[in-house]
Design a protein around this motif. Structure first.
Motif, PDB file in Angstrom:
ATOM      1  N   LYS A 294       0.814  -1.227   0.000  1.00 15.75           N
ATOM      2  CA  LYS A 294       0.000   0.000   0.000  1.00 15.75           C
ATOM      3  C   LYS A 294       0.842   1.269   0.000  1.00 15.75           C
ATOM      4  N   LYS A 295       1.993   1.244  -0.611  1.00 11.34           N
ATOM      5  CA  LYS A 295       2.806   2.457  -0.705  1.00 11.34           C
ATOM      6  C   LYS A 295       2.288   3.350  -1.832  1.00 11.34           C
ATOM      7  N   THR A 307      -3.179   5.185 -18.785  1.00  7.45           N
ATOM      8  CA  THR A 307      -3.410   5.433 -17.360  1.00  7.45           C
ATOM      9  C   THR A 307      -4.110   4.268 -16.682  1.00  7.45           C
ATOM     10  N   PRO A 308      -5.185   3.678 -17.254  1.00  8.15           N
ATOM     11  CA  PRO A 308      -5.822   2.524 -16.588  1.00  8.15           C
ATOM     12  C   PRO A 308      -4.859   1.348 -16.440  1.00  8.15           C
ATOM     13  N   ILE A 313      -1.295  -2.132 -13.045  1.00 11.15           N
ATOM     14  CA  ILE A 313       0.002  -2.723 -12.685  1.00 11.15           C
ATOM     15  C   ILE A 313       0.396  -2.341 -11.264  1.00 11.15           C
ATOM     16  N   ILE A 314       0.293  -1.030 -10.941  1.00  6.67           N
ATOM     17  CA  ILE A 314       0.755  -0.561  -9.625  1.00  6.67           C
ATOM     18  C   ILE A 314      -0.142  -1.077  -8.510  1.00  6.67           C
ATOM     19  N   GLU A 315      -1.465  -1.003  -8.680  1.00  3.57           N
ATOM     20  CA  GLU A 315      -2.375  -1.401  -7.611  1.00  3.57           C
ATOM     21  C   GLU A 315      -2.712  -2.886  -7.658  1.00  3.57           C
ATOM     22  N   GLY A 316      -2.923  -3.456  -8.880  1.00  2.00           N
ATOM     23  CA  GLY A 316      -3.329  -4.850  -8.969  1.00  2.00           C
ATOM     24  C   GLY A 316      -2.175  -5.819  -8.842  1.00  2.00           C
ATOM     25  N   ASP A 317      -1.072  -5.545  -9.576  1.00  2.00           N
ATOM     26  CA  ASP A 317       0.046  -6.479  -9.586  1.00  2.00           C
ATOM     27  C   ASP A 317       1.008  -6.284  -8.418  1.00  2.00           C
ATOM     28  N   PHE A 318       1.184  -5.025  -7.972  1.00  2.00           N
ATOM     29  CA  PHE A 318       2.173  -4.751  -6.938  1.00  2.00           C
ATOM     30  C   PHE A 318       1.576  -4.235  -5.637  1.00  2.00           C
ATOM     31  N   PHE A 322      -1.924   4.182  -6.565  1.00  2.00           N
ATOM     32  CA  PHE A 322      -1.529   4.881  -7.795  1.00  2.00           C
ATOM     33  C   PHE A 322      -1.949   6.348  -7.753  1.00  2.00           C
ATOM     34  N   TYR A 323      -0.998   7.235  -8.035  1.00  2.00           N
ATOM     35  CA  TYR A 323      -1.259   8.658  -8.264  1.00  2.00           C
ATOM     36  C   TYR A 323      -0.613   9.036  -9.587  1.00  2.00           C
TER      37      TYR A 323
END
Length: 407
Positions: A294-295, A307-308, A313-318, A322-323
């Motif tokens: 959750k960084k 963007t989607p 990738i950032i929220e689902g995979d890692f 995301f910002y």
């Protein structure tokens, strides 16, 4: 008014000779001039002007009189000279005029005389007629030769331009070498002056106590240098031992079971958590670790249409938050600064961000002590690779710290 010795035949009585007379005795510039005088409104090609003047000379007495007067005035000197001859002497005079290049004037002078026999007129007309054919053939030959010469000229011009450009480059290089040589000469003079000063100083020190002091200092420096070399060898040995120790720790960490998932087989843990060794991991027992815990991940720039996929990738995979900032500073830098403050990591694709955006991101991250990752490409593969490297690096640091604490 010009007065001639021979009686002249009017142009209206020479209808059969109008074509060769106009074609031989008048230039193209004169045809245009006569056309403008008599308000010719047809096509201005040489053939159209030629045929119009022949037709007009036959049908218009005014045009015929004008042409008669114009040609008589134009070739007055030739007519006066040929009026002195007749019979065979006239033919000799005609040949001489042809050799002198006065074909048109002599042709007009002979055709307009009433006392010239038909045989001489026919011979002169035949020669002029054949001259036109031969001249046309020569013109075609000259045109071919001219076309070949023009191509050769173009090639020569191109070679000349290349040669000029090469000479310009050589001249510039020569000038640069001259400046460099001049600079080196100045440096050489300065070095010679310094060398002379040092020689004088050395001579002054040879017979003084300062030389012995310098020798003692030199001996001390040699001893210090030897001690430093010994210390450097020891430090290198310590570094090698530390690197071997670190490699052993890495092997142990890779082969040890996950403390959260309790899976003892190496590499079979469903997800590696950088906080697995810490007591404050936010995940429960047996829960898959998203690796970023959750960084806040801030993306500056990139492609709008991706963007989607960035978010996935950032929220689902890692497992991060995301910002995104589009890199537009029309509303100032305050928005970007606030987003950088709450972000744990800032990622900036260099290829799709402006130069000002990249500089601003670097300055803000340096000022706020935030990690900043510059991507060479805005693609999804580059983003995944950067996040993977970041997670592996953070996980390795956490594992090493845990191993040190356990020991």
């Amino acid at each position: 008014m010009t007065v001639f010795k021979r009686i002249r035949r009017p142009l209206a009585a020479m209808e059969d000779f109008l074509c060769p007379i106009i074609g031989t005795c008048l230039t193209l510039k004169e045809l245009h001039k006569i056309g403008r005088r008599f308000k010719y409104d047809g096509e201005s090609t040489p053939y159209q002007l030629h045929t119009w003047l022949i037709r007009t000379g036959k049908n218009s007495p005014a045009v015929g009189k004008y042409l008669q007067k114009y040609l008589c005035e134009k070739y007055r000197s030739v007519m006066q000279r040929l009026d002195e001859f007749e019979g065979e002497a006239l033919l000799s005079a005609w040949i001489a005029a042809v050799q002198e290049g006065q074909v048109a004037g002599a042709f007009w002078a002979i055709l307009t005389r009433l006392d010239v026999p038909d045989a001489i007129i026919e011979e002169v007309f035949g020669e002029v007629h054949m001259m036109s054919h031969l001249q046309a053939a020569e013109v075609r030959t000259e045109l071919k030769a001219f076309d070949s010469l023009r191509r050769e000229n173009n090639q020569i011009i191109q070679k000349l331009q290349k040669t000029r450009s090469m000479l310009e480059r050589q001249r510039a290089e020569k000038e640069e070498l001259r400046r460099h040589l001049s600079q080196k000469e100045i440096e050489l003079r300065q070095f010679r002056r310094q060398s002379a000063q040092m020689t004088k100083a050395l001579q002054s020190y040879e017979n003084t106590e300062a030389l012995s002091v310098l020798k003692k200092e030199h001996s001390m420096l040699q001893k210090e240098n030897k001690a430093l070399r010994t210390q450097l060898t020891q430090e290198q040995a310590l570094r090698n031992r530390a690197e071997r120790r670190l490699e052993n720790l890495r092997e142990k960490i890779q082969n040890r079971p996950c403390r959260r998932c309790q899976i003892s087989e190496p590499g079979s843990c469903p997800a590696k958590c950088p906080a697995a060794l810490a007591d404050d991991c936010p995940l429960g027992q047996g829960e898959n670790c998203p690796r970023l815990c959750k960084k806040n991940i801030l993306l500056v720039g990139g492609l709008e249409k991706l963007t989607p996929y960035y978010r996935g990738i950032i929220e689902g995979d890692f497992g991060g938050v995301f910002y995104r900032h589009d890199g537009d500073f029309r509303q100032g830098h305050s928005c970007l600064m606030s987003m950088v403050k709450k972000a744990h990591v800032v990622i900036c694709p260099v290829g799709m961000s402006s130069h000002n955006a990249c500089l601003c991101v670097k300055k803000l991250c340096k000022r706020l002590n935030k990690p900043c990752v510059m991507l060479a490409k805005p693609g999804l593969g580059a983003l995944k690779q950067a996040l993977t490297n970041m997670v592996e690096q953070e996980m390795f640091q956490s594992e090493v710290q845990g191993e040190i604490l356990l020991q």
